[in-house]
Enzyme design. Sequence first.
Site, PDB file in Angstrom:
ATOM      1  N   LEU A  10      -0.626  -1.781  -0.689  1.00 45.13           N
ATOM      2  CA  LEU A  10      -1.042  -1.019   0.485  1.00 45.13           C
ATOM      3  C   LEU A  10       0.062  -0.037   0.830  1.00 45.13           C
ATOM      4  O   LEU A  10       1.242  -0.408   0.900  1.00 45.13           O
ATOM      5  CB  LEU A  10      -1.302  -1.963   1.674  1.00 45.13           C
ATOM      6  CG  LEU A  10      -1.988  -1.320   2.885  1.00 45.13           C
ATOM      7  CD1 LEU A  10      -3.385  -0.852   2.527  1.00 45.13           C
ATOM      8  CD2 LEU A  10      -2.044  -2.304   4.049  1.00 45.13           C
ATOM      9  N   SER A  11      -0.336   1.205   1.035  1.00 44.25           N
ATOM     10  CA  SER A  11       0.664   2.214   1.413  1.00 44.25           C
ATOM     11  C   SER A  11       1.106   1.999   2.848  1.00 44.25           C
ATOM     12  O   SER A  11       2.286   1.853   3.149  1.00 44.25           O
ATOM     13  CB  SER A  11       0.087   3.625   1.249  1.00 44.25           C
ATOM     14  OG  SER A  11      -0.249   3.869  -0.093  1.00 44.25           O
ATOM     15  N   VAL A  12       0.136   1.994   3.790  1.00 45.65           N
ATOM     16  CA  VAL A  12       0.413   1.768   5.212  1.00 45.65           C
ATOM     17  C   VAL A  12      -0.690   0.875   5.760  1.00 45.65           C
ATOM     18  O   VAL A  12      -1.869   1.144   5.556  1.00 45.65           O
ATOM     19  CB  VAL A  12       0.446   3.093   6.001  1.00 45.65           C
ATOM     20  CG1 VAL A  12       0.708   2.819   7.471  1.00 45.65           C
ATOM     21  CG2 VAL A  12       1.495   4.036   5.436  1.00 45.65           C
TER      22      VAL A  12
END
Length: 461
Positions: A10-12
């Site tokens: 997950l990036s953010v």
Amino acid sequence: MPVAIGYARLSVADTDSTSIERQRQLIEERAHTLGHPLVAVEIDDGVSGSIPPPKRPGFGQVIEVLDRGEADVLIVASLDRLARSVLGFASLVEDLGDRGVDLVLIREAMDTSTAQGRVVLSILAALAAFEREQVGERVAAARAHLRRLGRFPGGRVPYGWRSAPSPDGPGKVLLLDPETSDHLLAAVQVLLDGGSLNKATQAMHAAGGPKWPGGNLRPVLASPALMGHATVKDVDDWRRPYRSVLDDAGEPVMAREPLLDLVTFQALQDALGARERDTPLPRSDSSWLSGAAVCAGCGRPCYDIAPVKHGRRRLQCQHNGCPRPGGMATDDAEAIVTEALSALDGVTLTEVVVTDPNEARRSELEAELDWLAETIAAASPRLRGRLLERAERIEEELDGMREATQSTVDVGNFGELWASADRTQRRTLVRLAFDSVEVGQARDPERLVLTWRLVEEDPGA
């Protein structure tokens, strides 16, 4: 029984639907459904998908587990958790296949261990190949466009130059590097002086440059890039693997600051060509007959050869295919020729002096015509037309030049010139005095046959 490992990224963190916990839950459920024990779920939290999987910390842990043979199935919530492009995904799947690992994508309902999954995989591989070719074509087109603009297309900077921002717009240009370009000039000078490629590489190294093999230096010195031309590879000739890029008018595109002018470059190619034809140039310490005398058996030049250990120097034919290689002691040959030339002591030599106001421009155009003649033979039909147009424009310019004028002046007495001449000058005088100096074999009636040029009859007769 297959053993699975999961991967989540997950990036953010934003919503539950894409959270790490939600991905972990989906992976555990699919592993249970497939009946595969799950050894771990490795996580990359806060890691962008633009980073290649092998460079992500969590995915690196996945690879370590797979390499240890602790798992043979990788389960991921969706394709976009792994890669951002078809090309990147296909490369990753190929790498997993090489390790004997199957891939399960939950959202895409893809499992490479099933027939359906393998069909989807083959389609993705075809799309990846198409994308790879498109990327290659775009890169090649961009590089060709930069070459036509005279910009540096990128890659390794050629030895002797340095890259710098273009003063005429975006991009880079190549300027001569003061230090390394001198290393190339040292090698060029050796060849122009009659030295070998081996001597040229030694001179380059002595000047502070790298110690290249002669085979690596040759294509560099044979490339029109030395004149500043943009070049592309031409694999048809390994000795000259580069050819000039031409604009629509058939003119070479200038892509860098030139190291050599056209006349010097052509002289360098002549020096390289002499060695390719197996006709070595005389050494600075060789006899003045070396290269001026020819073999009676094949007509090729004879050269002054030093003895391996003891004995006398020999004027010898070195052509392997000669049916009757001629040779004799060098000092004997010099004595015979010197005695013959004594008959010319009273002969006054004259020289025709040519006055040409366009000499520099004429030499440059004639050298360019020589270069065009070599390039046209290997050019494509479309390019050949542009080159021929350029050759016609050069010929028109040459025809329009004012003719050179000639006058005759006395040079001096032959005997006086001979007495004061060095090796190179004596070699020139020998070629001026004789049509040929033929070296035969010991069983020949005459070991050395002189055919006069300066007088109609033998002056000693």
